[in-house]
Design an enzyme around this catalytic site. Structure first.
Site, PDB file in Angstrom:
ATOM      1  N   TYR A 161      89.093  61.332   9.141  1.00  0.00           N
ATOM      2  CA  TYR A 161      89.547  60.917  10.471  1.00  0.00           C
ATOM      3  C   TYR A 161      89.307  59.429  10.696  1.00  0.00           C
ATOM      4  O   TYR A 161      90.189  58.705  11.167  1.00  0.00           O
ATOM      5  CB  TYR A 161      88.823  61.740  11.536  1.00  0.00           C
ATOM      6  CG  TYR A 161      89.226  61.402  12.948  1.00  0.00           C
ATOM      7  CD1 TYR A 161      90.454  61.828  13.463  1.00  0.00           C
ATOM      8  CD2 TYR A 161      88.387  60.663  13.774  1.00  0.00           C
ATOM      9  CE1 TYR A 161      90.831  61.524  14.761  1.00  0.00           C
ATOM     10  CE2 TYR A 161      88.753  60.349  15.077  1.00  0.00           C
ATOM     11  CZ  TYR A 161      89.972  60.784  15.560  1.00  0.00           C
ATOM     12  OH  TYR A 161      90.346  60.471  16.849  1.00  0.00           O
ATOM     13  N   PRO A 209      91.420  69.977  25.513  1.00  0.00           N
ATOM     14  CA  PRO A 209      91.432  71.346  24.982  1.00  0.00           C
ATOM     15  C   PRO A 209      91.001  71.427  23.523  1.00  0.00           C
ATOM     16  O   PRO A 209      90.458  72.452  23.089  1.00  0.00           O
ATOM     17  CB  PRO A 209      92.897  71.765  25.158  1.00  0.00           C
ATOM     18  CG  PRO A 209      93.367  70.973  26.339  1.00  0.00           C
ATOM     19  CD  PRO A 209      92.677  69.638  26.216  1.00  0.00           C
ATOM     20  N   LYS A 220      92.055  56.287  11.467  1.00  0.00           N
ATOM     21  CA  LYS A 220      92.000  55.435  12.656  1.00  0.00           C
ATOM     22  C   LYS A 220      91.796  53.964  12.280  1.00  0.00           C
ATOM     23  O   LYS A 220      92.248  53.064  12.981  1.00  0.00           O
ATOM     24  CB  LYS A 220      90.907  55.922  13.608  1.00  0.00           C
ATOM     25  CG  LYS A 220      91.232  57.285  14.226  1.00  0.00           C
ATOM     26  CD  LYS A 220      92.582  57.280  14.950  1.00  0.00           C
ATOM     27  CE  LYS A 220      92.915  58.592  15.591  1.00  0.00           C
ATOM     28  NZ  LYS A 220      94.213  58.579  16.316  1.00  0.00           N
ATOM     29  N   GLY A 251      96.321  67.354  26.345  1.00  0.00           N
ATOM     30  CA  GLY A 251      95.268  66.363  26.181  1.00  0.00           C
ATOM     31  C   GLY A 251      95.588  64.989  26.720  1.00  0.00           C
ATOM     32  O   GLY A 251      96.189  64.827  27.788  1.00  0.00           O
ATOM     33  N   ILE A 252      95.205  63.960  25.959  1.00  0.00           N
ATOM     34  CA  ILE A 252      95.395  62.581  26.382  1.00  0.00           C
ATOM     35  C   ILE A 252      96.867  62.267  26.559  1.00  0.00           C
ATOM     36  O   ILE A 252      97.272  61.629  27.541  1.00  0.00           O
ATOM     37  CB  ILE A 252      94.753  61.612  25.367  1.00  0.00           C
ATOM     38  CG1 ILE A 252      93.230  61.778  25.354  1.00  0.00           C
ATOM     39  CG2 ILE A 252      95.117  60.173  25.699  1.00  0.00           C
ATOM     40  CD1 ILE A 252      92.535  61.009  24.247  1.00  0.00           C
ATOM     41  N   VAL A 286      86.414  62.511  24.210  1.00  0.00           N
ATOM     42  CA  VAL A 286      87.186  62.804  25.411  1.00  0.00           C
ATOM     43  C   VAL A 286      87.248  64.323  25.560  1.00  0.00           C
ATOM     44  O   VAL A 286      87.522  65.032  24.579  1.00  0.00           O
ATOM     45  CB  VAL A 286      88.613  62.229  25.323  1.00  0.00           C
ATOM     46  CG1 VAL A 286      89.379  62.494  26.625  1.00  0.00           C
ATOM     47  CG2 VAL A 286      88.570  60.729  25.024  1.00  0.00           C
ATOM     48  N   ARG A 317      76.009  63.813  25.571  1.00  0.00           N
ATOM     49  CA  ARG A 317      74.895  62.852  25.632  1.00  0.00           C
ATOM     50  C   ARG A 317      74.977  61.780  24.558  1.00  0.00           C
ATOM     51  O   ARG A 317      74.230  60.796  24.627  1.00  0.00           O
ATOM     52  CB  ARG A 317      73.555  63.600  25.523  1.00  0.00           C
ATOM     53  CG  ARG A 317      73.202  64.408  26.770  1.00  0.00           C
ATOM     54  CD  ARG A 317      71.740  64.834  26.747  1.00  0.00           C
ATOM     55  NE  ARG A 317      71.434  65.703  25.620  1.00  0.00           N
ATOM     56  CZ  ARG A 317      71.525  67.030  25.653  1.00  0.00           C
ATOM     57  NH1 ARG A 317      71.932  67.647  26.754  1.00  0.00           N
ATOM     58  NH2 ARG A 317      71.221  67.750  24.587  1.00  0.00           N
TER      59      ARG A 317
END
Length: 251
Positions: A148, A184, A152, A17-18, A181, A207
């Site tokens: 989550y 996977p 953060k 990923g990132i 983003v 969207r």
């Protein structure tokens, strides 16, 4: 510009990923990168893909002893990217105690452990840059992201505290807040929760960003590169949304 020759960087969650995109880009710009991940196979794959200036480091960032051992093994440290994290879907009612504990352990304690163990190495190396992977969920209400979002928000607060506390040591600390983003993780989430409707849901989630698509990991990595570089030497204590207009344009 953005030359990282001679710099040493730890990127957590760099097996995919990132984190992987960040490790690949920083190495391309000349840094020695330490690919830190709990998944040995993924860490080794990323390091192997990068080549000579990459070293796999297998560590569970939620375990302080493992994290301390990883940082103690480094010859120096100039850049720390806290990218390891886990997600969760749920409200305050549907989130169970075990869910909350898991999110806290990785997303909050894991970042703390890396800061706790990494800052002394940064200081000894003469200062450097810390980039924490935050989220738009830290400052915007997102449906079904109770735990989550909480974690953060903590990452955002830790960023400000570290930026303030270590000015005198030449350590800059910033965070990045992406919207969705395409990693996977997203593909796995859609396959698990929307079997047979993956493409439909992917387009729906895309969207929600006014720009009409999800970000690519490489785009997040580009912002990390900037904040890691000497070109960003006047920047600290700042959160950078990279969100396709999500925060300001979703009216």
């Amino acid at each position: 510009m953005f030359n990282l020759e001679g710099k040493h960087a730890v990127i957590t969650g760099a097996g995919s990923g990132i984190g992987k995109a960040v490790a690949v880009l920083l190495a391309k710009q000349g840094a020695t990168v330490y690919v830190a991940d709990i998944n040995e196979e993924q860490a080794n794959n990323t390091a192997g893909e990068i080549g000579g200036n990459a070293v796999a480091k297998i560590a569970d960032v939620s375990n302080q002893e493992q994290t301390k051992a990883m940082f103690a093994s480094l010859p120096r440290l100039d850049i720390l990217v806290n990218s390891a994290g886990v997600s969760h879907i749920g409200t305050a009612e549907s989130t169970q105690e075990a869910d909350m504990d898991r999110l806290y352990t990785v997303n909050i304690k894991g970042v703390y452990n890396c800061l706790h163990a990494g800052i002394p190495v940064l200081r000894k190396s003469g200062g450097g840059a810390i980039i924490n992977m935050c989220s738009i969920a830290a400052t915007v209400g997102i449906p079904d992201r109770f735990a989550y979002s909480m974690t953060k928000g903590a990452v955002y607060s830790m960023t400000l505290s570290v930026a303030k506390d270590y000015l005198k040591d030449g350590i800059r600390c910033n965070c990045i807040s992406p919207a969705r983003v395409h990693t996977p993780f997203v593909d796995g989430f859609l396959k698990k929760n929307y079997p047979g409707k993956e493409q439909e849901m992917f387009e729906k989630l895309s969207r929600t960003q006014p720009i009409g698509r999800m970000a690519k990991p490489d785009e997040i990595a580009g912002l990390v590169l900037y904040l890691s570089s000497d070109e960003a030497s006047f920047i600290t204590g700042t959160d950078y949304p990279i969100d396709g207009g999500f925060i300001k344009l979703n009216n």
